[in-house]
Scaffold this motif. Structure first.
Motif, PDB file in Angstrom:
ATOM      1  N   HIS A 298     -10.399  -2.785   5.026  1.00 52.32           N
ATOM      2  CA  HIS A 298     -10.188  -1.917   6.147  1.00 52.32           C
ATOM      3  C   HIS A 298     -10.140  -0.781   4.942  1.00 52.32           C
ATOM      4  CE1 HIS A 298     -10.475  -3.923   9.919  1.00 52.32           C
ATOM      5  NE2 HIS A 298      -9.666  -4.724   9.354  1.00 52.32           N
ATOM      6  N   LEU A 299      -9.365  -0.681   3.946  1.00 47.58           N
ATOM      7  CA  LEU A 299      -9.193   0.502   3.186  1.00 47.58           C
ATOM      8  C   LEU A 299     -10.767   0.817   2.554  1.00 47.58           C
ATOM      9  CD1 LEU A 299      -5.979  -0.302   1.442  1.00 47.58           C
ATOM     10  CD2 LEU A 299      -6.262   1.700   2.865  1.00 47.58           C
ATOM     11  N   ILE A 300     -11.444  -0.004   2.241  1.00 47.61           N
ATOM     12  CA  ILE A 300     -12.719   0.230   1.685  1.00 47.61           C
ATOM     13  C   ILE A 300     -13.678   0.706   2.799  1.00 47.61           C
ATOM     14  CG2 ILE A 300     -14.777  -0.913   1.110  1.00 47.61           C
ATOM     15  CD1 ILE A 300     -13.002  -3.064  -0.672  1.00 47.61           C
ATOM     16  N   LYS A 301     -13.314   0.484   3.956  1.00 48.89           N
ATOM     17  CA  LYS A 301     -14.281   0.831   5.075  1.00 48.89           C
ATOM     18  C   LYS A 301     -13.966   2.447   5.347  1.00 48.89           C
ATOM     19  CE  LYS A 301     -16.958  -0.781   7.074  1.00 48.89           C
ATOM     20  NZ  LYS A 301     -18.525  -0.511   6.848  1.00 48.89           N
ATOM     21  N   TYR A 302     -12.766   2.597   5.274  1.00 50.95           N
ATOM     22  CA  TYR A 302     -11.870   3.959   5.187  1.00 50.95           C
ATOM     23  C   TYR A 302     -12.808   4.952   4.280  1.00 50.95           C
ATOM     24  CZ  TYR A 302      -9.122   7.941   4.022  1.00 50.95           C
ATOM     25  OH  TYR A 302      -8.531   9.164   3.879  1.00 50.95           O
TER      26      TYR A 302
ATOM     27  N   ILE B 200      -9.955  -0.028  -6.138  1.00 51.45           N
ATOM     28  CA  ILE B 200      -9.300  -0.153  -7.313  1.00 51.45           C
ATOM     29  C   ILE B 200      -7.617   0.151  -6.942  1.00 51.45           C
ATOM     30  CG2 ILE B 200      -8.641   1.213  -9.414  1.00 51.45           C
ATOM     31  CD1 ILE B 200     -11.813   1.186  -9.833  1.00 51.45           C
ATOM     32  N   GLY B 201      -7.465   1.176  -6.221  1.00 48.08           N
ATOM     33  CA  GLY B 201      -5.985   1.515  -5.750  1.00 48.08           C
ATOM     34  C   GLY B 201      -5.235   0.324  -5.218  1.00 48.08           C
ATOM     35  N   ALA B 202      -6.254  -0.348  -4.200  1.00 51.25           N
ATOM     36  CA  ALA B 202      -5.601  -1.655  -3.434  1.00 51.25           C
ATOM     37  C   ALA B 202      -5.378  -3.079  -4.377  1.00 51.25           C
ATOM     38  CB  ALA B 202      -6.719  -1.985  -2.276  1.00 51.25           C
ATOM     39  N   THR B 203      -6.362  -3.074  -5.254  1.00 48.28           N
ATOM     40  CA  THR B 203      -6.270  -4.235  -6.241  1.00 48.28           C
ATOM     41  C   THR B 203      -4.970  -3.932  -7.181  1.00 48.28           C
ATOM     42  OG1 THR B 203      -8.570  -4.509  -5.974  1.00 48.28           O
ATOM     43  CG2 THR B 203      -7.624  -5.398  -8.061  1.00 48.28           C
ATOM     44  N   LEU B 204      -4.793  -2.703  -7.567  1.00 43.41           N
ATOM     45  CA  LEU B 204      -3.752  -2.641  -8.469  1.00 43.41           C
ATOM     46  C   LEU B 204      -2.220  -3.191  -7.998  1.00 43.41           C
ATOM     47  CD1 LEU B 204      -4.493   0.991  -9.774  1.00 43.41           C
ATOM     48  CD2 LEU B 204      -4.347  -0.999 -11.212  1.00 43.41           C
ATOM     49  N   GLY B 205      -2.146  -2.989  -6.632  1.00 43.75           N
ATOM     50  CA  GLY B 205      -1.244  -3.249  -5.707  1.00 43.75           C
ATOM     51  C   GLY B 205      -1.312  -4.887  -4.989  1.00 43.75           C
ATOM     52  N   TYR B 206      -2.276  -5.630  -5.616  1.00 42.88           N
ATOM     53  CA  TYR B 206      -2.286  -6.752  -5.088  1.00 42.88           C
ATOM     54  C   TYR B 206      -2.466  -6.883  -3.544  1.00 42.88           C
ATOM     55  CZ  TYR B 206      -0.916  -8.621  -9.763  1.00 42.88           C
ATOM     56  OH  TYR B 206      -0.647  -8.739 -11.018  1.00 42.88           O
ATOM     57  N   ALA B 207      -3.213  -6.011  -3.135  1.00 42.32           N
ATOM     58  CA  ALA B 207      -3.466  -5.922  -1.622  1.00 42.32           C
ATOM     59  C   ALA B 207      -4.259  -7.342  -1.108  1.00 42.32           C
ATOM     60  CB  ALA B 207      -4.135  -4.828  -1.252  1.00 42.32           C
TER      61      ALA B 207
ATOM     62  N   TYR C  57      -5.988  -0.465  11.472  1.00 37.78           N
ATOM     63  CA  TYR C  57      -6.000  -2.177  11.638  1.00 37.78           C
ATOM     64  C   TYR C  57      -4.811  -2.348  10.459  1.00 37.78           C
ATOM     65  CZ  TYR C  57     -10.477  -2.020  13.947  1.00 37.78           C
ATOM     66  OH  TYR C  57     -11.448  -1.829  15.122  1.00 37.78           O
ATOM     67  N   LEU C  58      -4.277  -1.499   9.832  1.00 36.86           N
ATOM     68  CA  LEU C  58      -3.273  -1.726   8.857  1.00 36.86           C
ATOM     69  C   LEU C  58      -1.909  -1.631   9.267  1.00 36.86           C
ATOM     70  CD1 LEU C  58      -5.007  -0.004   6.104  1.00 36.86           C
ATOM     71  CD2 LEU C  58      -5.468  -2.374   6.575  1.00 36.86           C
ATOM     72  N   SER C  59      -0.828  -2.342   9.059  1.00 39.71           N
ATOM     73  CA  SER C  59       0.352  -2.463   9.239  1.00 39.71           C
ATOM     74  C   SER C  59       1.256  -1.935   8.091  1.00 39.71           C
ATOM     75  CB  SER C  59       1.059  -3.677   9.705  1.00 39.71           C
ATOM     76  OG  SER C  59       0.359  -4.183  10.717  1.00 39.71           O
ATOM     77  N   LEU C  60       0.682  -0.580   7.650  1.00 41.57           N
ATOM     78  CA  LEU C  60       1.065   0.103   6.409  1.00 41.57           C
ATOM     79  C   LEU C  60       1.257   1.411   6.558  1.00 41.57           C
ATOM     80  CD1 LEU C  60      -1.643  -1.667   4.298  1.00 41.57           C
ATOM     81  CD2 LEU C  60       1.008  -2.188   4.228  1.00 41.57           C
TER      82      LEU C  60
ATOM     83  N   VAL D 288      -4.754   6.895  -5.933  1.00 44.46           N
ATOM     84  CA  VAL D 288      -3.510   7.119  -6.133  1.00 44.46           C
ATOM     85  C   VAL D 288      -2.771   6.991  -4.750  1.00 44.46           C
ATOM     86  CG1 VAL D 288      -1.599   8.637  -7.168  1.00 44.46           C
ATOM     87  CG2 VAL D 288      -3.625   8.557  -8.276  1.00 44.46           C
ATOM     88  N   SER D 289      -3.266   7.496  -3.835  1.00 48.94           N
ATOM     89  CA  SER D 289      -2.742   7.503  -2.394  1.00 48.94           C
ATOM     90  C   SER D 289      -2.518   5.912  -1.931  1.00 48.94           C
ATOM     91  CB  SER D 289      -3.255   8.232  -1.563  1.00 48.94           C
ATOM     92  OG  SER D 289      -3.115   9.713  -2.047  1.00 48.94           O
ATOM     93  N   THR D 290      -4.006   5.336  -2.220  1.00 52.73           N
ATOM     94  CA  THR D 290      -4.134   3.872  -1.856  1.00 52.73           C
ATOM     95  C   THR D 290      -2.896   3.043  -2.510  1.00 52.73           C
ATOM     96  OG1 THR D 290      -6.208   4.314  -1.289  1.00 52.73           O
ATOM     97  CG2 THR D 290      -5.667   1.934  -1.646  1.00 52.73           C
ATOM     98  N   ALA D 291      -2.943   3.255  -3.735  1.00 55.49           N
ATOM     99  CA  ALA D 291      -1.955   2.477  -4.726  1.00 55.49           C
ATOM    100  C   ALA D 291      -0.460   2.729  -4.372  1.00 55.49           C
ATOM    101  CB  ALA D 291      -2.200   2.952  -6.127  1.00 55.49           C
ATOM    102  N   ASP D 292      -0.200   3.978  -3.998  1.00 54.22           N
ATOM    103  CA  ASP D 292       1.072   4.364  -3.271  1.00 54.22           C
ATOM    104  C   ASP D 292       1.642   3.720  -2.310  1.00 54.22           C
ATOM    105  OD1 ASP D 292       1.549   6.269  -5.573  1.00 54.22           O
ATOM    106  OD2 ASP D 292       1.300   7.968  -4.019  1.00 54.22           O
ATOM    107  N   ILE D 293       0.463   3.178  -1.306  1.00 54.55           N
ATOM    108  CA  ILE D 293       0.948   2.533  -0.152  1.00 54.55           C
ATOM    109  C   ILE D 293       1.615   0.757  -0.456  1.00 54.55           C
ATOM    110  CG2 ILE D 293      -0.049   1.251   1.734  1.00 54.55           C
ATOM    111  CD1 ILE D 293      -2.104   3.249   1.804  1.00 54.55           C
ATOM    112  N   PHE D 294       0.834   0.571  -1.789  1.00 55.69           N
ATOM    113  CA  PHE D 294       1.781  -0.603  -2.049  1.00 55.69           C
ATOM    114  C   PHE D 294       2.494  -0.685  -3.389  1.00 55.69           C
ATOM    115  CE2 PHE D 294      -2.721  -1.203  -0.519  1.00 55.69           C
ATOM    116  CZ  PHE D 294      -2.667  -2.067   0.380  1.00 55.69           C
ATOM    117  N   GLU D 295       3.102   0.518  -3.624  1.00 52.88           N
ATOM    118  CA  GLU D 295       4.143   0.879  -4.582  1.00 52.88           C
ATOM    119  C   GLU D 295       3.788   0.597  -5.927  1.00 52.88           C
ATOM    120  OE1 GLU D 295       7.621  -1.101  -2.759  1.00 52.88           O
ATOM    121  OE2 GLU D 295       8.013   0.433  -1.217  1.00 52.88           O
TER     122      GLU D 295
END
Length: 280
Positions: free
Chosen positions: A204-208, A190-197, A261-264, A51-58
């Motif tokens: 980098h989110l996966i490595k995190y 999954i969180g990033a994919t929901l937000g079309y990252a 590494y992320l500008s987020l 959810v927190s990852t998905a929140d990054i991408f609104e």
């Protein structure tokens, strides 16, 4: 200032509510066993990362919370099966009788199977995301991370190292990567994919999540060792307490480094890693 405990509680409550809505409502024995295990209290860290990852991408929380519920349902299935007499043979889980003790072994196996199936049903539903291609990617990621090359394969190594072979540190590291880290990886993906990252951001989110998951498991091993729950597949047993703490520190810092590494706005994920390190 971020109140991490408040956010963790907020997301856990949302996920718990969604799990309750998604579980079968019938009163038969199998449904009772599914609810008993999936609704038992837990940290809900994997859903939190999703959810927190998905929140990054609104991402709409209605979508991310459903996906997070699916991840926690998979986690519940894995715990039911881990506790079985043929696996780790544990009578208690999270302070309560394990599923096979509360019901019986056959019911526990079927409850785990049914929870796993339900998770894929949730991810395939357009209520989780309107884009069919996105849903297929969610399903593919979860399948890749929990199968023979992921969580299930890691459990197999766990059994081998506990019963048959004295493992080396690289072997224990691989086991923890498969058994624990890969469900964290799936959560982040999954969180990033929901937000079309973008692929860059996903990488980098996966490595995190990978480094976070490994540090999380090493801390669990450290706590088990302190409680004298010694076993051949505990990393502390292999490299000692001092080296384990050094590894935890290194893994956590590597997780935080990946976010740079992320500008987020990744402050919540960064704070989560620091919160984890504070447990040591």
């Amino acid at each position: 200032m971020i109140n991490l405990d408040h956010i963790i509680t907020e997301i856990a409550e949302l996920v718990n509510r969604e799990i309750s809505l998604l579980l079968p409502k019938s009163d038969n024995k199998l449904s009772q066993a599914m609810r008993y295990s999936a609704e038992s209290p837990g940290k809900r860290l994997r859903p939190f990362i999703l959810v927190s990852t998905a929140d990054i991408f609104e991402v709409n929380r209605a979508h991310s919370v459903r996906a997070a519920a699916a991840i926690e349902i998979v986690h519940s299935y894995s715990l039911i099966h881990d506790d079985l007499p043929a696996m780790d043979d544990d009578d208690y889980r999270r302070g309560l009788p394990s599923c096979h003790k509360k019901f019986d072994e056959a019911t526990a196996i079927l409850a785990g199977d049914s929870l796993l199936t339900l998770a894929f049903e949730i991810l395939s539903d357009d209520a989780t995301h309107p884009d069919g291609k996105v849903r297929c990617n969610l399903i593919k990621s979860l399948a890749e991370n929990i199968g023979v090359h992921g969580m299930a394969g890691g459990q197999m190594y766990d059994l081998i190292y506990e019963r048959e072979v004295i493992a080396s540190y690289p072997e224990i590291f691989r086991m923890h990567w498969m058994k624990t880290a890969r469900l964290f990886i799936a959560s982040s993906f999954i969180g990033a994919t929901l937000g079309y990252a973008s692929d860059h951001n996903k990488q980098h989110l996966i490595k995190y999540a990978e480094f976070f998951g490994l540090a999380f498991q090493f801390i669990d091993d450290l706590e088990d060792f302190k409680e004298k729950k010694k076993s051949n597949n505990n990393v502390v047993q292999i490299i000692g307490k001092k080296e384990t703490k050094i590894e935890i520190n290194n893994l956590t810092n590597q997780a935080i480094k990946e976010l740079e590494y992320l500008s987020l706005d990744t402050k919540i994920l960064e704070n989560l890693a620091k919160h984890l390190l504070a447990r040591v």
